[in-house]
Write an enzyme that holds these catalytic residues in place. Structure first.
Site, PDB file in Angstrom:
ATOM      1  N   ASP A 102       2.971  -3.505   2.352  1.00 30.74           N
ATOM      2  CA  ASP A 102       2.329  -2.509   1.480  1.00 30.74           C
ATOM      3  C   ASP A 102       0.814  -2.630   1.591  1.00 30.74           C
ATOM      4  O   ASP A 102       0.272  -3.706   1.846  1.00 30.74           O
ATOM      5  CB  ASP A 102       2.757  -2.683   0.019  1.00 30.74           C
TER       6      ASP A 102
ATOM      7  N   VAL B 164       0.477   1.545   6.924  1.00 31.23           N
ATOM      8  CA  VAL B 164       1.415   2.111   7.909  1.00 31.23           C
ATOM      9  C   VAL B 164       0.739   3.011   8.945  1.00 31.23           C
ATOM     10  O   VAL B 164       1.339   3.329   9.966  1.00 31.23           O
ATOM     11  CB  VAL B 164       2.570   2.902   7.241  1.00 31.23           C
TER      12      VAL B 164
ATOM     13  N   VAL C 250      11.605  11.390  -9.042  1.00 32.82           N
ATOM     14  CA  VAL C 250      11.973  10.031  -9.466  1.00 32.82           C
ATOM     15  C   VAL C 250      10.767   9.467 -10.215  1.00 32.82           C
ATOM     16  O   VAL C 250       9.615   9.679  -9.798  1.00 32.82           O
ATOM     17  CB  VAL C 250      12.266   9.134  -8.230  1.00 32.82           C
TER      18      VAL C 250
ATOM     19  N   TYR D 112       2.605  18.116   2.202  1.00 35.84           N
ATOM     20  CA  TYR D 112       3.732  17.225   1.874  1.00 35.84           C
ATOM     21  C   TYR D 112       5.024  17.758   2.508  1.00 35.84           C
ATOM     22  O   TYR D 112       5.789  17.013   3.123  1.00 35.84           O
ATOM     23  CB  TYR D 112       3.876  17.127   0.351  1.00 35.84           C
TER      24      TYR D 112
ATOM     25  N   ASN E  36       9.539   3.752   4.052  1.00 38.41           N
ATOM     26  CA  ASN E  36       9.477   4.329   2.703  1.00 38.41           C
ATOM     27  C   ASN E  36       8.064   4.742   2.284  1.00 38.41           C
ATOM     28  O   ASN E  36       7.912   5.685   1.505  1.00 38.41           O
ATOM     29  CB  ASN E  36      10.044   3.312   1.705  1.00 38.41           C
TER      30      ASN E  36
HETATM   31  N1  LIG Z   1       8.912   9.755  -6.727  1.00 42.90           N
HETATM   32  C1  LIG Z   1       9.416  10.902  -6.316  1.00 42.90           C
HETATM   33  O1  LIG Z   1       9.646  11.822  -7.114  1.00 42.90           O
HETATM   34  C2  LIG Z   1       9.754  11.074  -4.855  1.00 42.90           C
HETATM   35  C3  LIG Z   1      10.561  12.170  -4.509  1.00 42.90           C
HETATM   36  C4  LIG Z   1      10.884  12.362  -3.176  1.00 42.90           C
HETATM   37  C5  LIG Z   1      10.432  11.483  -2.221  1.00 42.90           C
HETATM   38  N2  LIG Z   1       9.636  10.433  -2.580  1.00 42.90           N
HETATM   39  C6  LIG Z   1       9.175   9.542  -1.500  1.00 42.90           C
HETATM   40  O2  LIG Z   1       9.521   8.207  -1.808  1.00 42.90           O
HETATM   41  C7  LIG Z   1       8.623   7.327  -1.119  1.00 42.90           C
HETATM   42  C8  LIG Z   1       8.120   6.264  -2.083  1.00 42.90           C
HETATM   43  O3  LIG Z   1       7.348   6.908  -3.091  1.00 42.90           O
HETATM   44  P1  LIG Z   1       7.372   6.465  -4.623  1.00 42.90           P
HETATM   45  O4  LIG Z   1       7.821   7.607  -5.403  1.00 42.90           O
HETATM   46  O5  LIG Z   1       8.037   5.152  -4.773  1.00 42.90           O
HETATM   47  O6  LIG Z   1       5.792   6.329  -4.876  1.00 42.90           O
HETATM   48  P2  LIG Z   1       4.880   5.103  -5.347  1.00 42.90           P
HETATM   49  O7  LIG Z   1       3.506   5.637  -5.314  1.00 42.90           O
HETATM   50  O8  LIG Z   1       5.425   4.537  -6.601  1.00 42.90           O
HETATM   51  O9  LIG Z   1       5.093   4.018  -4.198  1.00 42.90           O
HETATM   52  C9  LIG Z   1       4.595   4.222  -2.900  1.00 42.90           C
HETATM   53  C10 LIG Z   1       4.245   2.893  -2.268  1.00 42.90           C
HETATM   54  O10 LIG Z   1       3.718   3.141  -0.963  1.00 42.90           O
HETATM   55  C11 LIG Z   1       2.527   2.377  -0.800  1.00 42.90           C
HETATM   56  N3  LIG Z   1       1.633   2.991   0.200  1.00 42.90           N
HETATM   57  C12 LIG Z   1       0.873   4.120   0.069  1.00 42.90           C
HETATM   58  N4  LIG Z   1       0.156   4.315   1.181  1.00 42.90           N
HETATM   59  C13 LIG Z   1       0.480   3.314   2.046  1.00 42.90           C
HETATM   60  C14 LIG Z   1       0.063   2.971   3.362  1.00 42.90           C
HETATM   61  N5  LIG Z   1      -0.846   3.700   4.043  1.00 42.90           N
HETATM   62  N6  LIG Z   1       0.609   1.871   3.946  1.00 42.90           N
HETATM   63  C15 LIG Z   1       1.518   1.108   3.271  1.00 42.90           C
HETATM   64  N7  LIG Z   1       1.912   1.367   2.016  1.00 42.90           N
HETATM   65  C16 LIG Z   1       1.415   2.465   1.414  1.00 42.90           C
HETATM   66  C17 LIG Z   1       1.915   2.334  -2.188  1.00 42.90           C
HETATM   67  O11 LIG Z   1       0.980   1.279  -2.318  1.00 42.90           O
HETATM   68  C18 LIG Z   1       3.159   2.160  -3.054  1.00 42.90           C
HETATM   69  O12 LIG Z   1       3.498   0.799  -3.217  1.00 42.90           O
HETATM   70  C19 LIG Z   1       7.524   8.200  -0.535  1.00 42.90           C
HETATM   71  O13 LIG Z   1       7.774   8.402   0.842  1.00 42.90           O
HETATM   72  C20 LIG Z   1       7.670   9.504  -1.306  1.00 42.90           C
HETATM   73  O14 LIG Z   1       7.195  10.618  -0.589  1.00 42.90           O
HETATM   74  C21 LIG Z   1       9.290  10.204  -3.877  1.00 42.90           C
END
Ligand SMILES: NC(=O)c1ccc[n+]([C@@H]2O[C@H](COP(=O)([O-])OP(=O)(O)OC[C@H]3O[C@@H](n4cnc5c(N)ncnc54)[C@H](O)[C@@H]3O)[C@@H](O)[C@H]2O)c1
Length: 295
Positions: A37, A64, A190, A157, A90
């Site tokens: 992360d 990433v 979520v 997105y 992720n």
């Molecule tokens: N929460 C939702 O409603 C939702 C819905 C659909 C898809 N998603 C997808 O789920 C995945 C996780 O998102 P989340 O909801 O847990 O969000 P979040 O913001 O809670 O967690 C995302 C994590 O990714 C890390 N991150 C961000 N940029 C980064 C980088 N360049 N390198 C490494 N780590 C990095 C952040 O530090 C964080 O720990 C994402 O791909 C998001 O698009 C989320």
């Protein structure tokens, strides 16, 4: 014994949210977990949480968008745990919301670099290592319901997540002979901090102009998004759902059954458009063309 037991998973963006939920669920199945992360403070907290749950964990700082950091993570993970069996791509960011004019190119580049290129770099680095030992494994990409159809005012997105669904469908066929199961997770909302993703935005995507205070319209949009996220499903269930669906060898993993209506409407609209194409006199000579590649 679970088929995950004793194997090792690498999870990007695993410091919180969906990544941490997947880490916890897989760890409780007996997997060893490598968390990567960009947020090192949250990463340390996540490492502690997994350790407290009795899970073997290695935490590695990772952006990433940087292939060399993926390489360093792979080397550390292999030195620590030996064979690697699963990659969970992720890490993702919300990207900007707005009209075509409002989402600037820094926002586009950030969204595409993290959500799309980040998935590519992770896959390019880790999948050869999973292939190498010949025991098979898993590649799980986290897309979104946005990967199943265009979200209005969310062009960047949507583009990134449609790409992740497409890459997963493509790689599913390619990796099958290597006994690597490919899946793509497509959640709707979520309860995480995804709406505050800019907290971790790298300096090179911030642009030259200092950002002023938020306009009233931006404040209203942020409040609305917070409300939508607050009404999302609890994050803990997502990791458990992933384990359930990987056990069932699903390609598409859904978490919000009511959104079936979205994909049904899209499939119907596409089918209707094909029916009209089949009626077009312009295409009369091409109705029986062989279908190549798809199948
Ligand atoms: N929460 C939702 O409603 C939702 C819905 C659909 C898809 N998603 C997808 O789920 C995945 C996780 O998102 P989340 O909801 O847990 O969000 P979040 O913001 O809670 O967690 C995302 C994590 O990714 C890390 N991150 C961000 N940029 C980064 C980088 N360049 N390198 C490494 N780590 C990095 C952040 O530090 C964080 O720990 C994402 O791909 C998001 O698009 C989320």
């Amino acid at each position: 014994m679970s088929e995950f037991s004793g194997k090792t998973a690498v999870i990007s963006g695993g410091a919180e949210g969906i990544g941490l939920s997947i880490a916890m669920a897989l760890g409780l199945q007996g997997m060893q977990i490598v968390l990567g992360d960009i947020d090192t403070q949250q990463l340390a907290k996540a490492e502690q949480a997994l350790q407290d749950a009795g899970i073997s964990v290695l935490a590695v700082p990772l952006d990433v968008t940087k292939p060399e950091q993926w390489q360093a993570l792979a080397e550390q993970a292999s030195a620590h745990f030996g064979k690697l069996h699963m990659l969970v791509n992720n890490a993702g960011v919300g990207g900007g919301t707005g009209t075509i004019e409002q989402i600037d190119n820094n926002e586009w580049r950030w969204t595409m670099d993290v959500n799309l290129m980040g998935v590519l770099y992770g896959t390019q680095t880790l999948v050869p290592l999973i292939k190498q030992h010949g025991e098979g494994g898993w590649l799980l990409n986290v897309a979104s319901m946005a990967g199943m159809g265009g979200v209005p005012y969310g062009g960047a997105y949507t583009a990134s997540k449609v790409a992740v669904v497409g890459m997963s469908e493509s790689w599913q066929v390619e990796l099958k002979p290597h006994n690597i199961h490919v899946a793509v997770l497509c959640p709707a909302f979520v309860k995480t901090r995804i709406n505050l993703a800019a907290r971790n935005k790298q300096a090179n995507y911030r642009g030259d102009k200092p950002t002023g205070p938020m306009t009233e319209q931006q404040k209203a949009m942020a409040a609305k998004m917070q409300q939508i996220i607050d009404n999302g499903i609890p994050v803990e269930v997502v990791g458990q759902r992933v384990v359930e669906a990987l056990n069932a060898k699903e390609l598409y993993i859904f978490t919000h059954p009511s959104y079936r209506a979205v994909t049904q409407a899209r499939a119907q609209a596409i089918d209707d458009a094909f029916a009209r194409a089949a009626e077009s006199p312009l295409l009369a000579d091409f109705r029986d063309q062989d279908i190549v590649f798809f199948g």
